[in-house]
Enzyme design. Structure first.
Site, short mmCIF file in Angstrom:
data_model
loop_
_atom_site.label_atom_id
_atom_site.label_comp_id
_atom_site.label_asym_id
_atom_site.label_seq_id
_atom_site.Cartn_x
_atom_site.Cartn_y
_atom_site.Cartn_z
N TYR A 217 0.66 -0.98 0.09
CA TYR A 217 0.00 0.05 0.13
C TYR A 217 0.96 1.27 -0.26
CZ TYR A 217 -3.66 -3.41 1.32
OH TYR A 217 -4.98 -3.94 1.43
N GLY A 310 -8.91 -6.48 2.94
CA GLY A 310 -9.26 -7.78 3.94
C GLY A 310 -9.12 -8.77 2.97
#
Ligand code: FAD
Length: 508
Positions: A217, A310
């Site tokens: 990320y 997730g």
């Protein structure tokens, strides 16, 4: 004359194909229609969690899925950084060994992309007897007490046909036309962010760890983005955010601009990435108000859309498909009363809520520190949500006292009704095909035979302790591997008790 089927599945994504496979394996006459010409061409949902692999194991496809995901056994690293060689802000995962699930399951996780998993689901669904028609879309649907009448249109010939189905599984994705047609609203957060998906080929050298799933990320000074390797060597997915509220659109991201962003993201200023695919999508957190309208059931993204932080959108689509399949099969065979179908929403909607909330909290931590999560439910530990989830419905006889928990610690499974039966080496292959009674001794065998269900005596102590049984006790496990009821101690009238329990949990 209208064609007749027991179940019409609309959409051949992960949700629809899973429903088709599990229905066909149960001997249900199933027709699946998909408006596209084939399965997904983009790897989108890369990753099968241990619960998905358990379901795949029971469907006989786990090995094939592992074969197409060679990175799976090697591990997962998740890093929040300014760029690939830049400052590391958090290391969320080092190598995946943080995931110790051995108390709860013997299954490995998979890392295969949707583009390679869907063809496996499709081939096995067809082998089990499902009929699948591509380039075919549902254009109309009406239902009454007897069934659902659907109009299908072939996208090439324009030919219209009418199908009469006992039930419909609406697996038609996040923009579900069926959900809209049924007037089912959604609640949640739309357009949390907007992303581009850029698939590119390049040699990134040691910027990315080969052989593992290496997910970044990136909080770069000029952009925020995800970057991850794939199962193909030198192929990566780069997913920068863009901001319509600032007037941006995907069209602004020209080839040259993307190349310079990839160079900045990788800290390789001379890199010549070959861009092979681009697309865009909207990240949302939306839950359908109802998962059922009469004879129609929403599964997968049609029922809920969760942020990707997730990795559970595709996994829960598989879970939804498997869940509605065994319940429809039981009702269609006359083994269960129609009220069993109400347990689909009762069980799957709270799971969807929990996954959305947890993924939103992840999103704040990983990508959007400014995201307002004040009105959102508390997150759960994702491993507990995946393997320690709890169902509450009439298909489970909850034990008192009920501590009210939504999940349990997977390192301390209790064997309570509503939770997944711990998947031990001694039990995993006894589960997942039909109702089964697992006993600690022979005392329950004749009662199970009388009730028409399989009974296995498992004598190892690990089984008794993980399932919370004393000598003479037994656990009744549903076809989806969830404990429906248990007798911790021997009972006086095992046959009568089992009959009463089965009548209750099967709504008969
Ligand atoms: C970039 C990206 C990354 C992701 N990463 C992950 C991840 O790591 N892990 C994870 O678990 N999930 C991930 N997801 C989410 C995952 O892809 C979805 O949750 C999953 O695809 C949902 O499956 P589905 O079958 O419900 O819907 P879909 O895959 O959207 O399938 C719906 C299908 O229905 C068809 N259809 C629609 N209307 C009709 C009609 N009227 N008639 C016939 N057919 C119709 C569509 O053509 C489509 O093929 C990601 C998603 C994206 C976009």
């Amino acid at each position: 004359m209208a064609e007749r089927v027991q179940v019409l599945v609309v959409g051949a994504g992960l949700g629809g194909l899973s429903a088709s496979l599990f229905l066909a394996r149960e001997g249900v006459d199933v027709l699946t229609v998909e408006r596209h010409a084939g399965t997904s061409v983009h790897s989108r949902a890369a990753g099968q969690n241990w619960r998905t692999m358990e379901l795949f194991h029971w469907a006989g496809i786990d090995r094939e899925v592992l074969e197409v995901s060679p990175r799976a056994s090697q591990g997962l690293r998740i890093t929040v950084a300014t760029s690939l060689a830049g400052r590391v802000l958090h290391r969320l995962m080092n190598d995946g060994s943080e995931f110790d699930v051995s108390t709860s399951t013997t299954m490995p996780a998979g890392m295969a992309g949707q583009d390679v998993v869907e063809p496996i689901l499709l081939a096995h669904a067809e082998k089990a007897g499902a009929r699948v028609r591509f380039r075919t879309e549902l254009t109309d649907l009406v239902q009454d007490d007897d069934g659902v009448t659907a109009t299908l249109r072939h996208r090439d010939s324009g030919e219209e046909t009418v199908v009469h189905a006992d039930y419909v599984v609406a697996a038609d994705g996040g923009r579900s036309g069926i959900r809209a047609r049924l007037g089912i609203g959604t609640t949640g957060l739309d357009a949390l962010s907007h992303c581009l998906g850029v698939v590119f080929d390049a040699d990134l050298g040691d910027r990315v760890q080969a052989g593992v799933t290496d997910l970044f990320y990136l909080q770069h000074g000029d952009f925020t983005a995800g970057l991850v390797n794939t199962d193909l060597p030198d192929r990566y997915v780069f997913a920068p955010d863009y901001f319509p509220e600032k007037g941006e659109s995907p069209a602004d991201f020209t080839h040259d601009r993307l190349v310079s962003m990839i160079r900045a993201a990788t800290d390789l200023p001379q890199l010549e990435p070959e861009i092979v695919w681009t697309g865009s999508w909207e990240i949302a957190a939306r839950l359908a108000d109802r998962f059922r309208a009469g004879r129609v059931f929403l599964v997968g993204d049609a029922a809920k859309v969760t942020p990707p932080t997730g990795g559970q959108g595709g996994n829960t689509a598989v879970g939804d498909g498997a869940d509605i399949a065994w319940k429809l099969a039981a009702v269609l065979r006359g083994e269960a009363g129609p009220a069993l179908l109400d347990t689909y929403e009762a069980e799957r909607k709270p799971i969807a809520r929990m996954i959305i909330d947890t993924s939103l909290h992840n999103m704040k931590q990983r990508m959007h520190p400014g995201l307002d999560v004040s009105g959102i439910g508390e997150p759960e530990d994702m491993l507990n949500a995946i393997l320690g989830f709890r169902y509450r419905s009439t298909a489970v006889l909850t034990e008192e006292p009920d501590d009210g928990s939504r999940v349990e610690d997977i390192n301390a499974p209790t064997g309570r009704p509503g939770f997944r039966a711990p998947g031990l080496a001694s039990t995993v292959d006894l589960l997942g095909q039909s109702w089964v009674l697992l006993g600690t001794d022979d005392g329950w065998t004749s009662a199970a035979t009388e009730a028409g269900i399989d009974c296995h005596v498992v004598k190892d102590e690990l089984f008794a302790s993980r399932y919370g049984l004393s000598r003479g006790g037994a656990s009744l496990v549903r076809p989806d591997g969830v404990v429906a009821w248990r007798a911790k101690e021997p009972v006086n009238d095992p046959a009568g008790e089992l009959r009463r329990v089965l009548d209750a949990v099967l709504s008969r």
